[in-house]
Motif scaffolding. Structure first.
Motif, mmCIF file in Angstrom:
data_model
loop_
_atom_site.group_PDB
_atom_site.id
_atom_site.type_symbol
_atom_site.label_atom_id
_atom_site.label_comp_id
_atom_site.label_asym_id
_atom_site.label_seq_id
_atom_site.Cartn_x
_atom_site.Cartn_y
_atom_site.Cartn_z
ATOM 1 N N VAL A 172 0.512 -1.019 0.630
ATOM 2 C CA VAL A 172 -0.386 0.337 0.400
ATOM 3 C C VAL A 172 0.419 1.269 -0.185
ATOM 4 N N ASP A 173 0.922 1.900 -0.948
ATOM 5 C CA ASP A 173 1.846 3.217 -1.365
ATOM 6 C C ASP A 173 0.146 4.667 -0.637
ATOM 7 N N LEU A 174 1.163 5.278 0.550
ATOM 8 C CA LEU A 174 0.592 6.104 1.083
ATOM 9 C C LEU A 174 1.545 7.584 1.070
ATOM 10 N N GLY A 175 0.880 8.407 -0.456
ATOM 11 C CA GLY A 175 2.266 9.281 -0.571
ATOM 12 C C GLY A 175 3.827 8.861 -0.699
ATOM 13 N N SER A 176 4.358 9.276 -0.164
ATOM 14 C CA SER A 176 5.854 9.254 -0.226
ATOM 15 C C SER A 176 6.202 7.493 1.036
ATOM 16 N N ARG A 177 5.163 7.151 1.488
ATOM 17 C CA ARG A 177 5.166 5.799 2.735
ATOM 18 C C ARG A 177 4.714 4.520 1.929
ATOM 19 N N HIS A 178 5.201 3.541 1.921
ATOM 20 C CA HIS A 178 4.719 2.088 1.708
ATOM 21 C C HIS A 178 4.620 1.764 2.706
ATOM 22 N N HIS A 179 3.366 0.489 2.876
ATOM 23 C CA HIS A 179 2.786 -0.173 4.025
ATOM 24 C C HIS A 179 3.227 -2.086 3.551
ATOM 25 N N VAL A 180 2.484 -2.188 4.138
ATOM 26 C CA VAL A 180 2.066 -4.154 2.846
ATOM 27 C C VAL A 180 1.258 -4.443 4.769
ATOM 28 N N VAL A 181 0.470 -5.168 4.095
ATOM 29 C CA VAL A 181 -0.741 -5.539 4.716
ATOM 30 C C VAL A 181 -0.487 -7.160 4.593
ATOM 31 N N ALA A 182 -1.105 -7.896 5.520
ATOM 32 C CA ALA A 182 -0.887 -9.481 4.986
ATOM 33 C C ALA A 182 -1.808 -9.739 5.258
ATOM 34 N N PHE A 183 -3.165 -11.039 4.930
ATOM 35 C CA PHE A 183 -4.421 -11.597 6.084
ATOM 36 C C PHE A 183 -4.117 -13.363 5.436
ATOM 37 N N ARG A 184 -5.253 -13.561 6.235
ATOM 38 C CA ARG A 184 -5.950 -14.964 6.085
ATOM 39 C C ARG A 184 -6.875 -14.961 6.086
ATOM 40 N N LEU A 185 -7.760 -15.949 4.598
ATOM 41 C CA LEU A 185 -8.990 -16.460 4.614
ATOM 42 C C LEU A 185 -9.100 -17.550 4.932
ATOM 43 N N GLU A 186 -10.555 -17.986 5.128
ATOM 44 C CA GLU A 186 -10.829 -19.141 5.753
ATOM 45 C C GLU A 186 -12.076 -19.573 5.571
ATOM 46 N N PRO A 187 -12.910 -20.741 5.152
ATOM 47 C CA PRO A 187 -13.774 -20.793 5.344
ATOM 48 C C PRO A 187 -14.999 -21.185 6.377
ATOM 49 N N ARG A 188 -15.495 -20.043 6.939
ATOM 50 C CA ARG A 188 -15.823 -20.640 8.353
ATOM 51 C C ARG A 188 -17.859 -21.093 8.771
ATOM 52 N N GLY A 189 -17.983 -21.126 9.589
ATOM 53 C CA GLY A 189 -19.578 -21.809 9.613
ATOM 54 C C GLY A 189 -20.013 -22.630 9.028
ATOM 55 N N PRO A 190 -21.370 -23.144 8.842
ATOM 56 C CA PRO A 190 -22.136 -23.711 8.488
ATOM 57 C C PRO A 190 -22.188 -23.308 6.670
ATOM 58 N N SER A 191 -22.197 -22.547 6.307
ATOM 59 C CA SER A 191 -22.501 -21.954 4.696
ATOM 60 C C SER A 191 -21.191 -21.420 4.229
ATOM 61 N N GLY A 192 -20.309 -21.859 4.728
ATOM 62 C CA GLY A 192 -18.791 -21.822 4.128
ATOM 63 C C GLY A 192 -18.270 -20.168 3.342
ATOM 64 N N GLN A 193 -19.014 -19.536 4.961
ATOM 65 C CA GLN A 193 -18.263 -18.069 4.183
ATOM 66 C C GLN A 193 -17.150 -17.867 4.878
ATOM 67 N N TRP A 194 -15.942 -17.106 3.800
ATOM 68 C CA TRP A 194 -15.112 -16.855 3.424
ATOM 69 C C TRP A 194 -14.648 -16.171 4.779
ATOM 70 N N GLN A 195 -13.970 -15.878 5.718
ATOM 71 C CA GLN A 195 -14.325 -14.979 6.847
ATOM 72 C C GLN A 195 -11.995 -14.725 7.203
ATOM 73 N N CYS A 196 -11.947 -14.019 7.460
ATOM 74 C CA CYS A 196 -10.429 -13.139 7.732
ATOM 75 C C CYS A 196 -10.109 -14.109 9.475
ATOM 76 N N THR A 197 -8.962 -14.917 9.580
ATOM 77 C CA THR A 197 -8.615 -14.968 9.995
ATOM 78 C C THR A 197 -7.191 -14.781 11.025
ATOM 79 N N ALA A 198 -7.143 -14.012 10.749
ATOM 80 C CA ALA A 198 -5.620 -13.206 10.457
ATOM 81 C C ALA A 198 -5.466 -11.576 10.198
ATOM 82 N N VAL A 199 -5.180 -10.726 10.319
ATOM 83 C CA VAL A 199 -4.851 -9.826 9.551
ATOM 84 C C VAL A 199 -3.418 -9.171 10.643
ATOM 85 N N GLU A 200 -2.590 -8.201 9.703
ATOM 86 C CA GLU A 200 -1.645 -7.215 9.608
ATOM 87 C C GLU A 200 -0.948 -6.790 8.963
#
Length: 168
Positions: free
Chosen positions: A138-166
């Protein structure tokens, strides 16, 4: 009931007349051309499922584009352009706690409003059939960031949900 001497009596009510012409809102124009095939003129339309346009077909992978769409929404939450509550149903409780902490810390908020964030390509991989891990620059002006996340299917419907974010 008293009547007013200066007023004329009201005319009798007229019966409602239904028009043979269908109602069309103002400003719309009717297409004067008849359909090319006269059989199509009276054929009833099949109802279309609202998600029919989104499903590319039976052989399409449902995870295709999932990480890209979620990355955009996640970055909007982290930069303050979207309220974090909008991702509540798309995250687990632990992940929502991580997300709230990142928002409170202002990890992706630049000083003085760095402008609109620009996302680089989303790199995702599937370490197992039931998980997708992704990261994005992610570029915000002159600064650069990194976003990481993990998605897994959860619940009886199997909807994808984020389980971790950094974010850094």
């Amino acid at each position: 009931m008293t009547t007013c001497p200066n007023r004329a009596p009201a005319p009798p009510a007229q019966p409602a007349v239904l028009s043979a012409r269908p109602h069309r809102p103002r400003g719309t124009v009717r297409d004067p051309r008849p359909p090319a095939d006269p059989r199509q003129q009276h054929r009833p339309r099949r109802p279309r499922h609202p998600r029919a346009a989104c499903s590319g077909g039976p052989d399409r992978d449902p995870r295709e584009g999932l990480s890209v769409r979620f990355a955009h929404r996640l970055v909007e939450v982290l930069t303050g352009a979207r309220p974090s509550g909008q991702l509540l149903r798309h995250t687990t409780l632990d992940c929502y706690g991580q997300l709230s902490a990142l928002v409170r810390a202002g990890t992706l908020r630049g000083p003085g409003g760095a402008g609109r964030p620009r996302l680089g390509p989303v790199h995702d991989r599937s370490p197992s059939p039931g998980a997708v891990e992704a990261c994005v620059r992610v570029d915000l002006g002159s600064r650069h960031h990194v976003v990481a996340f993990r998605l897994e299917p959860r619940g009886p419907s199997g909807q994808w949900q984020c389980t971790a974010v950094e974010a850094r």
